[in-house]
Design a protein around this motif. Sequence first.
Motif, PDB file in Angstrom:
ATOM      1  N   ASP A   1       0.601  -1.090  -0.075  1.00  0.00           N
ATOM      2  CA  ASP A   1      -0.051  -0.595  -0.361  1.00  0.00           C
ATOM      3  C   ASP A   1       0.868   1.001   0.089  1.00  0.00           C
ATOM      4  N   TYR A   2       1.961   1.097  -0.758  1.00  0.00           N
ATOM      5  CA  TYR A   2       2.922   1.948  -0.464  1.00  0.00           C
ATOM      6  C   TYR A   2       2.037   3.225  -0.835  1.00  0.00           C
ATOM      7  N   ALA A   3       1.866   3.593  -2.166  1.00  0.00           N
ATOM      8  CA  ALA A   3       0.973   4.592  -2.447  1.00  0.00           C
ATOM      9  C   ALA A   3      -0.248   4.990  -2.070  1.00  0.00           C
ATOM     10  N   ARG A   4      -0.495   4.277  -0.383  1.00  0.00           N
ATOM     11  CA  ARG A   4      -1.543   5.401  -0.145  1.00  0.00           C
ATOM     12  C   ARG A   4      -1.405   5.865   0.937  1.00  0.00           C
ATOM     13  N   PRO A   5      -1.391   6.773   2.013  1.00  0.00           N
ATOM     14  CA  PRO A   5      -1.150   7.900   3.112  1.00  0.00           C
ATOM     15  C   PRO A   5      -0.541   7.168   3.870  1.00  0.00           C
TER      16      PRO A   5
ATOM     17  N   PRO B   1      11.162   3.723   9.612  1.00  0.00           N
ATOM     18  CA  PRO B   1       9.718   2.897   9.118  1.00  0.00           C
ATOM     19  C   PRO B   1       9.910   4.452   7.481  1.00  0.00           C
ATOM     20  N   TYR B   2       9.829   5.061   7.747  1.00  0.00           N
ATOM     21  CA  TYR B   2       9.343   6.358   6.299  1.00  0.00           C
ATOM     22  C   TYR B   2      10.767   6.561   5.720  1.00  0.00           C
ATOM     23  N   SER B   3      12.094   6.146   6.094  1.00  0.00           N
ATOM     24  CA  SER B   3      12.910   5.982   4.873  1.00  0.00           C
ATOM     25  C   SER B   3      12.303   4.253   3.459  1.00  0.00           C
ATOM     26  N   TYR B   4      11.962   3.121   4.905  1.00  0.00           N
ATOM     27  CA  TYR B   4      12.072   2.130   4.183  1.00  0.00           C
ATOM     28  C   TYR B   4      10.559   2.566   2.998  1.00  0.00           C
ATOM     29  N   LEU B   5       9.673   3.515   3.301  1.00  0.00           N
ATOM     30  CA  LEU B   5       9.211   4.024   2.663  1.00  0.00           C
ATOM     31  C   LEU B   5       9.039   4.582   1.439  1.00  0.00           C
ATOM     32  N   MET B   6       9.762   4.630   1.705  1.00  0.00           N
ATOM     33  CA  MET B   6      10.196   5.989   0.697  1.00  0.00           C
ATOM     34  C   MET B   6      11.079   5.424  -0.621  1.00  0.00           C
ATOM     35  N   THR B   7      11.515   4.605   0.434  1.00  0.00           N
ATOM     36  CA  THR B   7      12.638   3.550  -1.032  1.00  0.00           C
ATOM     37  C   THR B   7      11.291   2.958  -1.350  1.00  0.00           C
TER      38      THR B   7
ATOM     39  N   GLY C   1       2.055   7.961  -3.738  1.00  0.00           N
ATOM     40  CA  GLY C   1       1.417   8.856  -2.486  1.00  0.00           C
ATOM     41  C   GLY C   1       2.361   9.335  -1.842  1.00  0.00           C
ATOM     42  N   CYS C   2       3.122   9.868  -2.958  1.00  0.00           N
ATOM     43  CA  CYS C   2       3.847  11.387  -2.309  1.00  0.00           C
ATOM     44  C   CYS C   2       3.461  12.957  -2.003  1.00  0.00           C
ATOM     45  N   THR C   3       3.450  13.984  -1.968  1.00  0.00           N
ATOM     46  CA  THR C   3       2.859  14.530  -1.703  1.00  0.00           C
ATOM     47  C   THR C   3       3.361  16.521  -1.771  1.00  0.00           C
ATOM     48  N   SER C   4       4.749  16.101  -1.530  1.00  0.00           N
ATOM     49  CA  SER C   4       5.102  17.013  -1.991  1.00  0.00           C
ATOM     50  C   SER C   4       6.504  16.718  -3.703  1.00  0.00           C
ATOM     51  N   LEU C   5       5.713  17.534  -4.700  1.00  0.00           N
ATOM     52  CA  LEU C   5       6.975  17.144  -5.683  1.00  0.00           C
ATOM     53  C   LEU C   5       8.766  17.633  -4.905  1.00  0.00           C
ATOM     54  N   GLY C   6       9.137  18.596  -4.254  1.00  0.00           N
ATOM     55  CA  GLY C   6      10.469  18.730  -4.142  1.00  0.00           C
ATOM     56  C   GLY C   6      10.589  18.050  -3.459  1.00  0.00           C
ATOM     57  N   SER C   7       9.984  17.566  -1.849  1.00  0.00           N
ATOM     58  CA  SER C   7      10.729  16.442  -0.837  1.00  0.00           C
ATOM     59  C   SER C   7      10.593  15.344  -2.159  1.00  0.00           C
ATOM     60  N   PHE C   8      10.058  15.021  -3.138  1.00  0.00           N
ATOM     61  CA  PHE C   8       9.548  13.099  -3.597  1.00  0.00           C
ATOM     62  C   PHE C   8      11.163  13.699  -4.673  1.00  0.00           C
ATOM     63  N   SER C   9      11.618  14.501  -5.285  1.00  0.00           N
ATOM     64  CA  SER C   9      12.085  14.797  -6.279  1.00  0.00           C
ATOM     65  C   SER C   9      13.789  14.353  -5.272  1.00  0.00           C
ATOM     66  N   SER C  10      13.969  15.702  -4.325  1.00  0.00           N
ATOM     67  CA  SER C  10      14.758  15.581  -3.503  1.00  0.00           C
ATOM     68  C   SER C  10      15.489  13.948  -2.956  1.00  0.00           C
ATOM     69  N   ARG C  11      14.296  13.324  -2.721  1.00  0.00           N
ATOM     70  CA  ARG C  11      14.603  11.395  -2.191  1.00  0.00           C
ATOM     71  C   ARG C  11      15.355  11.041  -3.059  1.00  0.00           C
ATOM     72  N   PHE C  12      14.693  11.180  -4.177  1.00  0.00           N
ATOM     73  CA  PHE C  12      14.793  10.414  -5.636  1.00  0.00           C
ATOM     74  C   PHE C  12      16.158  10.803  -5.995  1.00  0.00           C
TER      75      PHE C  12
END
Length: 149
Positions: free
Chosen positions: A23-27, A56-62, A87-98
């Motif tokens: 369920d990675y795409a769910r909140p 847990p957050y790191s695993y989910l983002m991976t 499931g990301c809500t912030s494009l900036g955070s997503f891009s940084s983590r990616f």
Amino acid sequence: MLVRMNLEDLVRLRRARDVMDRDYARPLDVPALANVALMSPGHFSRSFRAAFGETPYSYLMTRRVERAKALLRRGDMSVTEVCFAVGCTSLGSFSSRFTELVGESPSAYRARRHEAGAAIPACVAKILTRPVRTGQPVRIEEAESAAAS
């Protein structure tokens, strides 16, 4: 900090990890995942890190970045669409983590050619190109040469 775990705790932690995989795409947040594991949020976070080597957050983002890579390789979705689809809500955070996990921005990853990976079975490519927090990310060209060896 040393966290004691028994087999029952590990089973509960795996159950929560399975929820993140599925369920990675769910909140998902730590209190909800702790509830799945039948633990307090603090104990869950400490135990998860002790068991799996990351928060847990790191695993989910991976997991989210892993799925985003597959969607970006298809090329039919924009980076913003992929961000929200995983499931990301912030494009900036997503891009940084990616960028942190993959070694290049989502736009650059989407723009480059991915034909080299087409020869590798999807199950092998998934393992070889999994985003990792430690060490350098593996590029599909390197994975292809490793699989040929």
